[in-house]
Scaffold this active site. Structure first.
Site, mmCIF file in Angstrom:
data_model
loop_
_atom_site.group_PDB
_atom_site.id
_atom_site.type_symbol
_atom_site.label_atom_id
_atom_site.label_comp_id
_atom_site.label_asym_id
_atom_site.label_seq_id
_atom_site.Cartn_x
_atom_site.Cartn_y
_atom_site.Cartn_z
ATOM 1 C CG ASP A 33 20.501 83.733 9.824
ATOM 2 O OD1 ASP A 33 20.955 83.993 8.702
ATOM 3 O OD2 ASP A 33 19.284 83.568 10.051
ATOM 4 C CG HIS A 84 14.254 82.050 5.436
ATOM 5 N ND1 HIS A 84 13.632 83.272 5.349
ATOM 6 C CD2 HIS A 84 15.583 82.306 5.426
ATOM 7 C CE1 HIS A 84 14.531 84.231 5.291
ATOM 8 N NE2 HIS A 84 15.726 83.673 5.331
ATOM 9 N NE ARG A 85 15.998 85.064 8.666
ATOM 10 C CZ ARG A 85 15.673 86.339 8.491
ATOM 11 N NH1 ARG A 85 14.837 86.913 9.346
ATOM 12 N NH2 ARG A 85 16.176 87.038 7.503
ATOM 13 C CG HIS A 113 18.672 87.455 10.292
ATOM 14 N ND1 HIS A 113 18.501 88.834 10.180
ATOM 15 C CD2 HIS A 113 18.930 87.010 9.039
ATOM 16 C CE1 HIS A 113 18.643 89.186 8.922
ATOM 17 N NE2 HIS A 113 18.907 88.102 8.201
ATOM 18 C CD GLU A 118 18.818 80.709 6.400
ATOM 19 O OE1 GLU A 118 19.625 81.645 6.257
ATOM 20 O OE2 GLU A 118 17.789 80.813 7.115
ATOM 21 C CD GLU A 134 22.861 84.085 5.840
ATOM 22 O OE1 GLU A 134 23.163 85.304 5.778
ATOM 23 O OE2 GLU A 134 21.712 83.665 5.667
ATOM 24 C CE LYS A 178 23.297 87.574 9.091
ATOM 25 N NZ LYS A 178 22.282 87.432 8.011
ATOM 26 C CG ASP A 195 9.794 83.142 5.574
ATOM 27 O OD1 ASP A 195 10.948 82.774 5.308
ATOM 28 O OD2 ASP A 195 9.473 84.334 5.711
#
Length: 250
Positions: free
Chosen positions: A43, A14-15, A56, A41, A115, A117, A240
């Site tokens: 953003d 995640h990120r 993000h 992943e 992803e 936004k 995470d």
């Protein structure tokens, strides 16, 4: 088209490896590779000069030493910001990367969940709309089989489907799956559903699996019910920390 025989459960960082590195930085993505993640992943937002920037939030305030809205700052201004010291002073040289920089850094090493936004969505669909830019870049890097694009803005995903019949698309939501979500999954010929783990139930997992969807719940504020999610048979976890990929909580 992304391959269907993915590792299971899929470890999606995640990120990047955001528990150990400043989120959405090259350090976090390289850390995810070292930790054995199958996918990262990240953003994507648009800068003032309409460049694809990996961050993000709508503003730079939380994760850099700058202030202001991402869309009000040029790529040159954004690239000068310190994107690491907020996490730990040893990361003071980290900068906000462009999507191209990230793809170059991870190509052939792991898959990428981009992803987009919702605030970057433009209903009038300009020629350089964010989703068009993402698709053009992924094609340029020859990474269509390594990339999954997701968003809370499902109209943007529909635009992508119209532009490319094969790109993998994931519906993001923070509410339980209902008939509307299932309708949209069929409408965009989706690949996956990415729910807030707190809304997920066994019935929803089974329902989406019946549609052929992969279910990838995401952690919230660094927390996820790993044991419960794996027991439901989810296809992967957006987490995470790599320790969250096991039934034993960190």
């Amino acid at each position: 088209m992304m391959k269907k025989d993915l590792p299971q459960p899929l470890f999606i960082a995640h990120r990047g490896l955001s528990a150990r590195y400043p989120e959405n930085t090259l350090a976090a993505f390289k850390g995810a590779i070292d930790a054995g993640a199958h996918m990262i992943e990240l953003d994507v937002c648009l800068s003032k000069d309409r460049q694809l920037v990996v961050i993000h939030d709508e503003t730079v305030d939380r994760t850099t030493d700058g202030t202001g809205a991402v869309k009000a700052l040029s790529l040159d201004q954004l690239s000068r910001l310190d994107a690491g010291s907020w996490f730990d002073p040893r990361f003071k040289t980290e900068r906000l990367p462009t999507l191209a920089q990230v793809l170059d850094a991870v190509k052939g090493r792991l898959m990428v969940n981009i992803e987009i936004k919702p605030e970057a969505f433009e209903a009038d669909g300009p020629a350089d709309a964010v989703e068009r830019q993402v698709l053009d870049l992924v094609r340029e890097k020859n990474m269509l089989d390594e990339v999954l694009v997701s968003s809370f803005e499902w109209l943007m995903l529909e635009n992508l489907r119209k532009l490319d019949p094969g790109i993998a698309l994931g519906l993001l939501s923070d509410v339980a799956a209902d008939e509307s979500l299932r309708h949209w999954y069929r409408r965009i010929k989706g690949f996956s559903w990415h729910p807030d783990f707190r809304v997920l139930t066994q019935q929803q997992v089974d329902s989406l699996h019946d549609l052929g969807a992969r279910v990838f719940p995401y952690a919230v504020d660094g927390k996820i019910d790993t044991r419960g999610m794996l027991a439901m048979g989810v296809d992967g976890l957006i987490v995470d920390d790599p320790r969250q990929m096991t039934a034993r909580q960190p």
